[in-house]
Write an enzyme that holds these catalytic residues in place. Structure first.
Site, short mmCIF file in Angstrom:
data_model
loop_
_atom_site.label_atom_id
_atom_site.label_comp_id
_atom_site.label_asym_id
_atom_site.label_seq_id
_atom_site.Cartn_x
_atom_site.Cartn_y
_atom_site.Cartn_z
N VAL A 87 31.86 6.95 25.31
CA VAL A 87 32.09 5.91 24.31
C VAL A 87 31.93 6.57 22.94
O VAL A 87 30.89 7.18 22.66
CB VAL A 87 31.08 4.75 24.47
N HIS A 94 31.69 -2.90 18.59
CA HIS A 94 32.05 -2.75 20.00
C HIS A 94 31.30 -1.59 20.66
O HIS A 94 30.86 -1.69 21.81
CB HIS A 94 33.57 -2.56 20.11
#
Length: 162
Positions: A87, A94
């Site tokens: 990520v 987010h």
């Protein structure tokens, strides 16, 4: 230990021969996760695993890793699970939501499981940081996560939890 890498230090047993290992890998940020998978596979094979005993299962992203890990535990086909993802921070919150839930979810699965669930999810500020952690050497975080899973198999056996 070089750079704090557990791969460079001597720890518990890391024998993979005869073990069935699930590599759960996010497809999102595939450039990075593919390298993590390669590192994990290399670590397992270097430590005696047969390529046929390593099953790579792809999920859409890091958010889905805990769900897949829970089902892999329930399947009862594996001796260890290695969750791999990446990520990369963006301009919205987010990043925090996905990182938090992937971490908490995998931790919950790991604590409830009777087999090791290793965490190999990168959470980086940019692509360059991710690439540096998914290189070809022993500092590859997929390699390190696979070694952690092997070591934990040994620990579980010592504790009588296998």
């Amino acid at each position: 230990m070089k750079g704090g890498s557990p791969a460079s230090g001597s720890r518990g047993a890391r024998e993979a021969a005869g073990l069935r290992v699930a590599l759960l890998a996010a497809r999102f940020n595939a450039e990075i996760t593919d390298r993590l998978v390669e590192g994990a596979q290399r670590a397992l094979i270097e430590h005696g695993a047969s390529a046929t005993d390593i099953e790579t299962i792809r999920v859409p992203g890091a958010w889905e890793l805990p769900q897949a890990a829970a089902r892999a535990v329930e399947a009862g086909r594996f001796d260890a699970i290695v969750a791999l993802g990446c990520v990369i921070r963006g301009e919205t919150p987010h990043f925090e939501y996905v990182c938090t839930q992937a971490t908490l979810g995998l931790g919950e699965v790991a604590r409830a499981a009777r087999l090791p669930v290793a965490f190999g999810v990168l959470t980086t500020d940019d692509v360059e940081q991710a690439r540096a952690r998914a290189g070809a050497g022993p500092d590859n975080k997929g390699y390190e996560a696979a070694l952690a899973a092997l070591e934990m198999v040994s620990v579980y056996r010592v504790l009588g939890a296998d």
